[in-house]
Write a protein that holds these residues in place. Structure first.
Motif: not given
Length: 176
Positions: A6-12, A38-39, A48-54, A150-157
């Protein structure tokens, strides 16, 4: 209920301490945050926070309700992978001599639709944008040659459907 991504989008509002309080909501429920970004959003002055959870849909719904109780949070949503278009970005730092001595490195770059973003005397950096499994596959291909960093970003969606938040906030800004 079955677990899923699940991708949780938080506007704040952009306030100090909000990230800590949001992560605490996950901590209390023993739900791991797999990815966090967060961007600024498409709306001036709104982050906008974009948070990914399982987790399960039920837990996602509960988490969104708890997040929305935070005073700085304007609105939160959760989405399945099928409802979003998403990417990650990764950077691989590799020893420069491999670029010229190992033809396979050039093939890996080309086959993975990645690009070289900088070349220095001792190293070069490859950028790869794609889904998590694509980044992981490229990592596995480069690992035998030696990855210096090596580095990877968080998911953007973004969602496939129109987000009601944009119209809501644009209306709010016009009233003020």
């Amino acid at each position: 209920m079955d677990k899923a991504w699940f991708t949780i989008s938080v506007y704040s509002e952009n306030n100090v301490g909000l990230l800590n309080r949001i992560s605490g909501i996950f901590l209390k429920r023993h739900i791991n945050i797999e990815s966090l970004n967060v961007s600024r959003s498409e709306i001036d002055g709104v982050s906008k926070f974009t948070i990914v959870t399982f987790t399960t849909e039920d837990w996602s719904r509960k988490i969104v309700r708890q997040i929305e109780k935070q005073i700085e949070v304007i609105k939160a949503f959760y989405h399945t992978d099928e409802e979003t278009i998403f990417q990650e970005c990764a950077l691989f730092k590799i020893a420069s001599d491999l670029l010229f001595d190992e033809r396979q490195i050039q093939n890996i770059i080309k086959e993975n639709h990645s690009e070289i973003v900088t070349v220095a005397r001792d190293f070069f950096v490859i950028s790869k944008t794609g889904r998590r499994r694509e980044v992981d596959a490229m990592y596995d291909q480069l690992k035998p040659f030696g990855i210096m960093q090596f580095v990877r970003s968080g998911r953007i969606s973004v969602t496939k459907d129109v987000m009601a938040i944009t119209a809501l906030l644009n209306g709010f800004h016009e009233e003020v």
